[in-house]
Write a protein that holds these residues in place. Sequence first.
Motif, short mmCIF file in Angstrom:
data_model
loop_
_atom_site.label_atom_id
_atom_site.label_comp_id
_atom_site.label_asym_id
_atom_site.label_seq_id
_atom_site.Cartn_x
_atom_site.Cartn_y
_atom_site.Cartn_z
N CYS A 141 -1.13 -5.80 3.10
CA CYS A 141 0.25 -5.36 3.31
C CYS A 141 0.25 -3.94 3.85
O CYS A 141 -0.68 -3.17 3.58
CB CYS A 141 0.94 -5.41 1.95
N ARG A 142 1.30 -3.58 4.55
CA ARG A 142 1.40 -2.20 5.01
C ARG A 142 1.40 -1.23 3.82
O ARG A 142 0.92 -0.11 3.92
CB ARG A 142 2.68 -2.02 5.84
N SER A 143 1.91 -1.69 2.68
CA SER A 143 1.90 -0.83 1.48
C SER A 143 0.48 -0.49 1.06
O SER A 143 0.26 0.55 0.42
CB SER A 143 2.59 -1.52 0.31
N ASP A 144 -0.50 -1.34 1.37
CA ASP A 144 -1.89 -1.02 1.04
C ASP A 144 -2.34 0.18 1.87
O ASP A 144 -3.02 1.07 1.37
CB ASP A 144 -2.81 -2.21 1.31
N TYR A 145 -1.95 0.15 3.14
CA TYR A 145 -2.28 1.31 3.99
C TYR A 145 -1.60 2.57 3.44
O TYR A 145 -2.20 3.63 3.35
CB TYR A 145 -1.82 1.04 5.43
N GLN A 146 -0.34 2.41 3.03
CA GLN A 146 0.41 3.57 2.51
C GLN A 146 -0.18 4.08 1.19
O GLN A 146 -0.19 5.28 0.93
CB GLN A 146 1.89 3.21 2.33
N LEU A 147 -0.66 3.16 0.37
CA LEU A 147 -1.29 3.56 -0.89
C LEU A 147 -2.49 4.46 -0.59
O LEU A 147 -2.67 5.52 -1.18
CB LEU A 147 -1.74 2.32 -1.65
N LEU A 148 -3.29 4.03 0.36
CA LEU A 148 -4.47 4.81 0.77
C LEU A 148 -4.07 6.16 1.36
O LEU A 148 -4.74 7.17 1.17
CB LEU A 148 -5.23 4.03 1.84
N ASP A 149 -2.97 6.13 2.06
CA ASP A 149 -2.50 7.32 2.78
C ASP A 149 -1.86 8.33 1.82
O ASP A 149 -1.58 9.46 2.20
CB ASP A 149 -1.48 6.86 3.83
N GLY A 150 -1.57 7.91 0.59
CA GLY A 150 -0.99 8.83 -0.40
C GLY A 150 0.52 8.74 -0.51
O GLY A 150 1.13 9.50 -1.27
N TYR A 151 1.15 7.81 0.22
CA TYR A 151 2.62 7.70 0.20
C TYR A 151 3.14 7.43 -1.22
O TYR A 151 4.22 7.88 -1.59
CB TYR A 151 3.04 6.56 1.15
N PHE A 152 2.35 6.69 -2.03
CA PHE A 152 2.82 6.32 -3.37
C PHE A 152 2.23 7.20 -4.47
O PHE A 152 2.30 6.84 -5.65
CB PHE A 152 2.46 4.85 -3.67
N LYS A 153 1.64 8.34 -4.08
CA LYS A 153 1.00 9.23 -5.07
C LYS A 153 1.93 9.55 -6.23
O LYS A 153 1.52 9.60 -7.38
CB LYS A 153 0.64 10.55 -4.38
N GLY A 154 3.20 9.82 -5.91
CA GLY A 154 4.17 10.18 -6.95
C GLY A 154 4.49 9.02 -7.87
O GLY A 154 4.16 9.04 -9.06
N PRO A 155 5.11 7.93 -7.32
CA PRO A 155 5.52 6.84 -8.21
C PRO A 155 4.37 6.02 -8.78
O PRO A 155 4.45 5.50 -9.88
CB PRO A 155 6.41 5.97 -7.32
N PHE A 156 3.28 5.87 -8.00
CA PHE A 156 2.17 5.02 -8.45
C PHE A 156 0.84 5.77 -8.32
O PHE A 156 0.03 5.44 -7.46
CB PHE A 156 2.08 3.74 -7.60
#
Length: 388
Positions: free
Chosen positions: A71-86
Amino acid sequence: MAPDAAEIVDVETGIESMPLFAPIANREAQVMKMRAARMHGYREPLRIEEVPVPEPGPDEILLKVAAAGMCRSDYQLLDGYFKGPFPVEFPYMPGHEIAGRVAGLGSAVPATVTYAEGDMVVVNPSWGDCTCRQCREGNEQLCSGNGRWVGFGPPGGFAEYMAVEYRHAIRVSADAAKAPELLAPMTDAGMTPYRGMRKLRDAGKLGPARTVAVTGIGGLGSYAVQYAKLLGGSATVVALARTDSKLDVAKDNGADHGVNVKDKSTEVIQDELERLTGRRTIDAILDCVGSQASISMGFDLLGPEGALAAVGLMSDRVEHRQFPFVGTELSYLGSFWGNHLDLVEVLSLAEAGLVEHNVTEVQLEDINENLEALGRGDVVGRQVIVFE
Ligand code: FEH
Ligand code: ZN
């Protein structure tokens, strides 16, 4: 992993009424190794490593992962987009779209769930703590207590095995089990736009003589146009995307029209809408992108009483002129992932042959290049890692 009933009873627990093959799985899991793709830091490639197979806890089942969607969210997880919430602890195994076969049962999994070794299940990804109103109403994906989301905290499915609490597994038919690569994406790409489209329908925004649009034809959007047809009550379905190849996919999946919106002003897009649909405005939009540009464009295209449901997450903030919200009574509906019933419903639709999939099978070894393609927005449909 074949169970040995005699050993099961004696060695692990001493309880004679133990589920069939649980303790064997536990014991073997301690020595077994598996391949897994793990994060060791943000903005670093995943590493493919040999790690121990997880040992299922008492309420968990051990799954032999058959397919894991990317999922694109996997890329975002790696990229640090979810650092705050997750925030995640390294090393960490992502992967939240999972189908797999039962390979072991924890000691407290009730016999009434009747799992047998080899049963194919999908993993309902949102694991609420069941203390809050959202969980009690069945929306564990919105848990306001100590909710967890597989692949964003608990170890995910970019691995040959994973452990999951039995209540989050949904068994599928033997027929559906033949194509796990089509099952895994249903847990997010297939479910998320379904919930969003359902919200637009339940808000009374779909129906005859209306136009419903889907913005963004990636993993979610190609399912979304199908739900627009299925739930739309004969509304005209328009796909909005930035490349013609994505619009072609949308039309193959049932969209009546496609508009390439790249570098176009609202007025030019409206000219094209008028030519295609006879109307310059849209009544309902399911936004699968989540960017400032796509959501703002959507609001500009909505007619009076129009509604936009957003399922994509890309920009940090979205701003738009205030007047049309009040002056034309626009609605903005957030929609996050889906609940148990949403997942069961999309699985049923798929099993009934009402859902087309746009799946490309990929290998675990190629995970980093495929994540980069997701980050560039180059992927149409779903890439699914197949393990069997
Ligand atoms: C999951 C977790 C957090 C944000 C977004 C997602 C999506 O992949 C689910 O739609
Ligand atoms: Zn996702």
